[in-house]
Write a protein that holds these residues in place. Structure first.
Motif, PDB file in Angstrom:
ATOM      1  N   LEU A 109      68.628   8.484  74.606  1.00  0.00           N
ATOM      2  CA  LEU A 109      69.240   9.378  73.519  1.00  0.00           C
ATOM      3  C   LEU A 109      68.057   9.476  72.557  1.00  0.00           C
ATOM      4  CD1 LEU A 109      71.474  10.976  72.065  1.00  0.00           C
ATOM      5  CD2 LEU A 109      72.303   8.516  71.547  1.00  0.00           C
ATOM      6  N   LYS A 110      67.599  10.775  72.419  1.00  0.00           N
ATOM      7  CA  LYS A 110      66.630  10.953  71.330  1.00  0.00           C
ATOM      8  C   LYS A 110      66.881  11.253  70.027  1.00  0.00           C
ATOM      9  CE  LYS A 110      62.694  11.420  72.187  1.00  0.00           C
ATOM     10  NZ  LYS A 110      61.787  10.345  72.140  1.00  0.00           N
ATOM     11  N   ALA A 111      66.358  10.485  69.035  1.00  0.00           N
ATOM     12  CA  ALA A 111      66.652  10.705  67.668  1.00  0.00           C
ATOM     13  C   ALA A 111      65.669  12.030  67.268  1.00  0.00           C
ATOM     14  CB  ALA A 111      66.112   9.500  66.897  1.00  0.00           C
ATOM     15  N   THR A 112      64.505  12.063  67.601  1.00  0.00           N
ATOM     16  CA  THR A 112      63.600  13.122  67.290  1.00  0.00           C
ATOM     17  C   THR A 112      63.001  13.766  68.720  1.00  0.00           C
ATOM     18  OG1 THR A 112      61.828  11.641  66.852  1.00  0.00           O
ATOM     19  CG2 THR A 112      63.144  12.381  65.158  1.00  0.00           C
ATOM     20  N   GLY A 113      62.067  14.757  68.312  1.00  0.00           N
ATOM     21  CA  GLY A 113      61.524  15.773  69.583  1.00  0.00           C
ATOM     22  C   GLY A 113      60.143  14.791  69.764  1.00  0.00           C
ATOM     23  N   PRO A 114      59.442  15.154  70.688  1.00  0.00           N
ATOM     24  CA  PRO A 114      58.342  14.337  71.010  1.00  0.00           C
ATOM     25  C   PRO A 114      57.073  14.807  69.946  1.00  0.00           C
ATOM     26  CG  PRO A 114      58.636  16.078  72.805  1.00  0.00           C
ATOM     27  CD  PRO A 114      59.686  15.996  71.633  1.00  0.00           C
ATOM     28  N   SER A 115      57.307  15.791  69.226  1.00  0.00           N
ATOM     29  CA  SER A 115      56.238  16.281  68.590  1.00  0.00           C
ATOM     30  C   SER A 115      56.657  15.893  66.933  1.00  0.00           C
ATOM     31  CB  SER A 115      55.829  17.793  68.452  1.00  0.00           C
ATOM     32  OG  SER A 115      57.302  18.487  68.233  1.00  0.00           O
ATOM     33  N   GLU A 116      57.695  15.369  66.828  1.00  0.00           N
ATOM     34  CA  GLU A 116      58.292  14.867  65.422  1.00  0.00           C
ATOM     35  C   GLU A 116      58.084  13.449  65.061  1.00  0.00           C
ATOM     36  OE1 GLU A 116      61.873  18.208  65.280  1.00  0.00           O
ATOM     37  OE2 GLU A 116      62.117  15.986  65.769  1.00  0.00           O
ATOM     38  N   PRO A 117      57.724  13.288  64.008  1.00  0.00           N
ATOM     39  CA  PRO A 117      57.591  11.692  63.419  1.00  0.00           C
ATOM     40  C   PRO A 117      59.065  10.905  63.763  1.00  0.00           C
ATOM     41  CG  PRO A 117      57.909  12.890  61.564  1.00  0.00           C
ATOM     42  CD  PRO A 117      57.622  13.886  62.711  1.00  0.00           C
ATOM     43  N   ALA A 118      58.735   9.673  64.518  1.00  0.00           N
ATOM     44  CA  ALA A 118      59.925   9.003  64.943  1.00  0.00           C
ATOM     45  C   ALA A 118      60.706   8.535  63.592  1.00  0.00           C
ATOM     46  CB  ALA A 118      59.652   7.664  65.602  1.00  0.00           C
ATOM     47  N   LYS A 119      62.203   8.611  63.605  1.00  0.00           N
ATOM     48  CA  LYS A 119      63.120   8.583  62.444  1.00  0.00           C
ATOM     49  C   LYS A 119      64.454   7.681  63.019  1.00  0.00           C
ATOM     50  CE  LYS A 119      62.271  13.135  60.640  1.00  0.00           C
ATOM     51  NZ  LYS A 119      62.757  14.444  60.144  1.00  0.00           N
ATOM     52  N   GLU A 120      64.738   6.598  62.178  1.00  0.00           N
ATOM     53  CA  GLU A 120      66.048   5.914  62.296  1.00  0.00           C
ATOM     54  C   GLU A 120      67.192   6.902  62.180  1.00  0.00           C
ATOM     55  OE1 GLU A 120      66.271   3.040  63.650  1.00  0.00           O
ATOM     56  OE2 GLU A 120      64.194   2.411  63.622  1.00  0.00           O
ATOM     57  N   VAL A 121      68.133   7.263  63.208  1.00  0.00           N
ATOM     58  CA  VAL A 121      69.136   8.088  63.062  1.00  0.00           C
ATOM     59  C   VAL A 121      70.569   7.346  63.452  1.00  0.00           C
ATOM     60  CG1 VAL A 121      70.298  10.145  64.065  1.00  0.00           C
ATOM     61  CG2 VAL A 121      67.753  10.206  63.410  1.00  0.00           C
ATOM     62  N   GLU A 122      71.491   7.396  62.696  1.00  0.00           N
ATOM     63  CA  GLU A 122      72.848   7.003  62.895  1.00  0.00           C
ATOM     64  C   GLU A 122      73.558   7.790  63.614  1.00  0.00           C
ATOM     65  OE1 GLU A 122      75.522   3.672  62.564  1.00  0.00           O
ATOM     66  OE2 GLU A 122      73.313   3.898  61.684  1.00  0.00           O
ATOM     67  N   PHE A 123      73.557   7.580  65.076  1.00  0.00           N
ATOM     68  CA  PHE A 123      74.194   8.480  65.920  1.00  0.00           C
ATOM     69  C   PHE A 123      75.583   8.476  65.792  1.00  0.00           C
ATOM     70  CE2 PHE A 123      70.048   7.591  68.025  1.00  0.00           C
ATOM     71  CZ  PHE A 123      69.650   8.959  68.244  1.00  0.00           C
ATOM     72  N   PRO A 124      76.167   9.714  65.843  1.00  0.00           N
ATOM     73  CA  PRO A 124      77.706   9.809  66.027  1.00  0.00           C
ATOM     74  C   PRO A 124      78.209   9.131  67.167  1.00  0.00           C
ATOM     75  CG  PRO A 124      76.831  11.896  65.578  1.00  0.00           C
ATOM     76  CD  PRO A 124      75.882  11.034  66.065  1.00  0.00           C
ATOM     77  N   GLN A 125      79.494   8.501  66.932  1.00  0.00           N
ATOM     78  CA  GLN A 125      79.966   7.786  68.418  1.00  0.00           C
ATOM     79  C   GLN A 125      80.192   8.583  69.487  1.00  0.00           C
ATOM     80  OE1 GLN A 125      80.492   4.167  68.398  1.00  0.00           O
ATOM     81  NE2 GLN A 125      80.768   4.538  70.647  1.00  0.00           N
ATOM     82  N   SER A 126      80.484   9.765  69.155  1.00  0.00           N
ATOM     83  CA  SER A 126      80.613  10.819  70.432  1.00  0.00           C
ATOM     84  C   SER A 126      79.413  10.894  71.288  1.00  0.00           C
ATOM     85  CB  SER A 126      80.965  12.289  69.863  1.00  0.00           C
ATOM     86  OG  SER A 126      80.173  12.529  68.961  1.00  0.00           O
ATOM     87  N   SER A 127      78.207  11.128  70.407  1.00  0.00           N
ATOM     88  CA  SER A 127      76.890  11.195  71.214  1.00  0.00           C
ATOM     89  C   SER A 127      76.581   9.752  72.105  1.00  0.00           C
ATOM     90  CB  SER A 127      75.784  11.364  70.362  1.00  0.00           C
ATOM     91  OG  SER A 127      75.902  12.856  69.693  1.00  0.00           O
ATOM     92  N   LEU A 128      76.934   8.793  71.532  1.00  0.00           N
ATOM     93  CA  LEU A 128      76.619   7.535  72.135  1.00  0.00           C
ATOM     94  C   LEU A 128      77.644   7.457  73.333  1.00  0.00           C
ATOM     95  CD1 LEU A 128      76.720   5.038  69.210  1.00  0.00           C
ATOM     96  CD2 LEU A 128      74.930   5.906  70.369  1.00  0.00           C
ATOM     97  N   ASP A 129      78.686   7.537  73.381  1.00  0.00           N
ATOM     98  CA  ASP A 129      79.800   8.132  74.597  1.00  0.00           C
ATOM     99  C   ASP A 129      79.393   8.607  75.573  1.00  0.00           C
ATOM    100  OD1 ASP A 129      81.375   5.879  73.159  1.00  0.00           O
ATOM    101  OD2 ASP A 129      82.957   7.400  72.310  1.00  0.00           O
ATOM    102  N   GLU A 130      78.755   9.977  75.230  1.00  0.00           N
ATOM    103  CA  GLU A 130      78.465  10.936  76.080  1.00  0.00           C
ATOM    104  C   GLU A 130      77.361  10.392  76.874  1.00  0.00           C
ATOM    105  OE1 GLU A 130      78.061  14.447  73.557  1.00  0.00           O
ATOM    106  OE2 GLU A 130      80.241  14.681  73.443  1.00  0.00           O
ATOM    107  N   ALA A 131      76.212   9.828  75.943  1.00  0.00           N
ATOM    108  CA  ALA A 131      75.196   9.243  76.955  1.00  0.00           C
ATOM    109  C   ALA A 131      75.312   8.097  77.619  1.00  0.00           C
ATOM    110  CB  ALA A 131      73.886   8.680  75.459  1.00  0.00           C
ATOM    111  N   ALA A 132      76.321   7.343  77.524  1.00  0.00           N
ATOM    112  CA  ALA A 132      76.702   6.515  78.445  1.00  0.00           C
ATOM    113  C   ALA A 132      77.237   6.996  79.449  1.00  0.00           C
ATOM    114  CB  ALA A 132      77.785   5.328  77.606  1.00  0.00           C
ATOM    115  N   GLN A 133      78.320   7.985  79.296  1.00  0.00           N
ATOM    116  CA  GLN A 133      78.810   8.712  80.385  1.00  0.00           C
ATOM    117  C   GLN A 133      77.685   9.296  81.438  1.00  0.00           C
ATOM    118  OE1 GLN A 133      81.763  11.784  79.792  1.00  0.00           O
ATOM    119  NE2 GLN A 133      82.841  11.343  81.542  1.00  0.00           N
ATOM    120  N   PHE A 134      76.948   9.866  80.672  1.00  0.00           N
ATOM    121  CA  PHE A 134      75.619  10.427  81.547  1.00  0.00           C
ATOM    122  C   PHE A 134      74.994   9.369  82.481  1.00  0.00           C
ATOM    123  CE2 PHE A 134      71.193  11.667  81.721  1.00  0.00           C
ATOM    124  CZ  PHE A 134      71.397  12.926  82.257  1.00  0.00           C
TER     125      PHE A 134
END
Length: 723
Positions: free
Chosen positions: A561-586
């Motif tokens: 689950l990407k917080a940033t694109g490959p050409s962007e500086p890495a950042k800490e992101v607080e992902f919504p629970q919906s995104s976490l659940d969808e990544a787990a289902q994937f």
């Protein structure tokens, strides 16, 4: 007159003096926009802040500092050339900016402790950028050149073109000799033999009061001396940075487009003018044209080329208004998440310190628990028996035993309840060591907080740039933003299924080599198709701030689950629970869980720093496998379910992934679950169903063939779900 498309040798001589003010700027990141032949160098200057340097080499050839709001958004996956620049230049200081002789070649030298690197921008012919090491050898170049006169190729010494005559540094005798050698008229001699080009050839003649077409053989000594004086005056102004930059406009024929060249206000009829040239000093040849004055030549170049390209893009139709609101909302959402993350980091760090202090405050109790465990393990007492002993002690009212709420033999830890706070300690070490580890953890979390604070500043800069672009757009096009009721009706969502003809629009992205989808919150999720993909994902694309998912079952894809694109500086992101659940289902849907015909499975999530390619001593990791260490977050009994859909807005394509993410994006979608039909058979079934749903069947054949649908189906058997 034709618009200027390329910088001249005079322009680069003027730029050299201005760009020297940026020496010391530190390079953050380099980009390559391959389709537009644009190299972008993002730098940081102590006095100016963010500095964007643009080199363009296509039909337009330019090199200058650009305003942040005029810089294109970062491209997708960076090509090898851009990655090489980043590896060589990240953190390097700009040490030298120099024009090569009087040619249209600009050198930018960057110094770093481990290396010196020079970027050579060739702004002539087809254009090229070569990157040289400290010995002048070509590391890489955009285009390989192999001519009789010169070679520019990786692994070879860089060869400049034959040095051109430099009229800005020659003495009078050399100048006069060069002029007298010519058998052409004065203006052609200045343009070709002295390399000034046609415009400045005419300008120098006008300033010296010499007729353009006067043959050189008729040129008097007095005229020649006057001409040298004019050239010397120009050279001095360029060398000392005594510039007065101008952007020149020409009337488009509707209304009065001419005006006083010293008038800073376009006045009436400004909408009937177009930019035609930009120069570092005012020109006698352009006295009849309206001009706009600028403080810096870089600013003038940026204004000219940015607006020149915008005018080209809108020719034949109105420009489409960028979705500024969506961009602003995105960055505001990211900032909110980053601020919340910082608050969480502060709370987490404080909680770790409080645990450490609790250990010291209850030193004797903790020491008694640890000594009991260590003594029992020294006598090979099983962990289960140790746990039972503590339970018996708690029943007898022994304080140390009452504090023990859990024993984990696999991890070698004991969890204590001290004054209502649970603290897990390593049973193999003492109180001091455990407290020290908690303090270290607090410090590590505070380090994440510092990273998040730096990231939030970058995001705020991005937000300000979008807001400035929006204000500029609204100021220029305020009249076009008021929509009539009829136009508002046109904004109703299109019923794509009943459209008789749907245009195909596609734009290939870097992540399409993997399995992928965008969550319902807009975050990118990528997963491996095989062991090679898994290796590449972890080693190349898993960055700080991302989340790593994997099904608990063997034989699953690495899912990121990407917080940033490959050409962007890495950042800490607080992902919504919906995104976490969808990544787990994937992760579970494309694993062996589906292949085994099961409808659910467990998935775990960890941070990037917990994933390693280095096995424990005595262990072996097969290709595509990784060691995962530390605590894991589990998503238990996650449903195996996939939706495949077709999008029609913005892009026309097949998409696939968790139903909650795919359904809102697609014009129509079909959900599948583990079943009896082989992958290729179910793909054909979905294809036929999609064809029956769209009025434009040819559209489905173009964008959603069975092969493309199959790319989004899990391995193993499937069946359609009735909805």
């Amino acid at each position: 007159m034709d618009e200027k498309r390329e910088l001249t040798s005079v322009d680069l001589a003027a730029l050299e003096s201005e760009l020297s003010d940026y020496i010391g700027a530190k390079l953050d990141k380099a980009y390559l926009y391959a389709d537009d032949d644009v190299v972008r160098l993002k730098m940081r200057d102590f006095d100016r802040g963010r500095v964007e340097f643009i080199i363009e080499l296509g039909d337009v050839k330019r090199a200058h500092v650009a305003a942040t709001e005029h810089v294109p958004d970062a491209p997708g996956r960076p090509p090898d050339f851009a990655m090489m620049l980043r590896n060589r230049l990240s953190g390097a200081d700009l040490a030298r900016v120099e024009q090569f002789e009087f040619d249209r070649i600009l050198e930018l030298e960057f110094d770093r402790e481990d290396a010196s690197t020079t970027i050579v921008a060739e702004l002539f012919g087809d254009g090229n950028v070569a990157v040289l090491d400290e010995h002048g050898e070509v590391i890489d170049c955009l285009d390989t050149v192999r001519l009789k006169s010169r070679t520019v190729a990786p692994g070879t010494p860089y060869e400049f073109p034959s040095a051109r005559f430099n009229p800005l540094t020659v003495d009078y005798e050399g100048f006069a000799a060069r002029i007298r050698e010519s058998d052409a008229d004065v203006v052609r001699t200045l343009a070709t033999q002295l390399n000034f080009g046609g415009l400045y050839g005419e300008e120098l003649c006008s300033r010296a009061d010499i007729e353009y077409n006067l043959p050189v053989e008729e040129l008097t000594d007095e005229q020649l001396e006057r001409l040298y004086e004019v050239v010397s005056e120009l050279a001095t102004r360029l060398r000392e940075g005594d510039l007065d930059p101008r952007v020149y406009y020409e009337s488009t024929g509707d209304g009065d487009g001419d005006g006083d060249s010293d008038d800073a206000d376009a006045g009436d009829g400004s909408e009937n003018r177009r930019r035609v040239d930009v120069t570092p000093i005012p020109l006698v040849e352009y006295e009849h044209l309206y001009s706009e004055q600028f403080e810096d030549f870089n600013d003038a170049l940026d204004d000219y080329f940015f607006n020149f390209q915008r005018e080209e893009q809108v020719e034949g139709g109105e420009p489409k208004r960028p979705d500024f609101e969506a961009e602003v909302s995105k960055y505001e959402h990211i900032i909110q998440q980053q601020e919340e993350a910082i608050e969480d980091f502060e709370a987490d760090a404080e909680a770790e310190r409080e645990k450490a202090e609790l250990l010291y405050a209850n030193y004797d109790l903790v020491d008694e628990v640890l000594s009991t465990v260590q003594g029992a393990r020294a006598e090979d007492v099983p962990w289960a028996e140790i746990e039972a002993t503590f339970e018996e002690g708690a029943e007898q009212g022994i304080p140390a035993a009452e504090a023990v709420v859990g024993v984990d033999g696999t991890e070698g830890t004991v969890t204590l309840d001290i004054d209502g706070t649970r603290v897990t300690v390593d049973a193999h070490t003492g109180v001091e060591k455990n407290a020290d580890e908690l303090y270290k953890e607090a410090k590590r979390i505070e380090g994440k907080k510092e990273g998040a604070q730096a990231a939030i500043e970058d995001t705020r800069e991005d937000l300000e740039a979008v807001q400035e672009r929006r204000e500029e757009w609204e100021a220029e096009d305020s009249e076009t933003e008021v929509e009539s009721d009829d136009e508002a009706e046109d904004d109703e969502p299109t019923d794509w299924l009943n459209e008789p003809s749907i245009p195909v629009r596609s734009n290939e992205q870097w992540y399409e080599q993997f399995r992928w989808f965008h969550t319902s919150d807009g975050y990118l999720v990528i997963g491996g198709r095989d062991a090679d993909d898994n290796e590449e994902l972890v080693q190349k694309y898993l960055e700080r701030g991302d989340k790593f998912f994997h099904a608990q079952a063997h034989g699953g894809p690495v899912t990121v689950l990407k917080a940033t694109g490959p050409s962007e500086p890495a950042k800490e992101v607080e992902f919504p629970q919906s995104s976490l659940d969808e990544a787990a289902q994937f992760a579970v849907s494309y694993s062996s869980v589906w292949k085994d015909g099961r409808f659910a499975g467990d998935v775990y999530m960890v941070d990037p720093d917990q994933v390693s390619k280095t096995p424990e001593s005595g262990e072996y990791l097969e290709k595509g496998g990784f060691a995962v260490r530390g605590d894991r977050t589990y998503f238990e009994d996650t449903e195996a379910s996939v939706a495949v859909g077709i999008t029609c807005d913005d892009e026309t394509r097949v998409v696939g992934g968790p139903p909650a993410a795919i359904r809102p994006q697609a014009a129509t979608s079909i959900t599948v679950e583990p079943g009896q039909y082989a992958q290729n058979d179910i793909a054909k079934m979905l294809y036929r169903e999609f064809k029956s749903r769209f009025a434009d069947e040819t559209f489905v054949r173009k964008v959603a063939s069975p092969d493309r649908i199959q790319e989004f189906l899990p391995p193993g058997g499937s069946r359609m779900v009735e909805e």
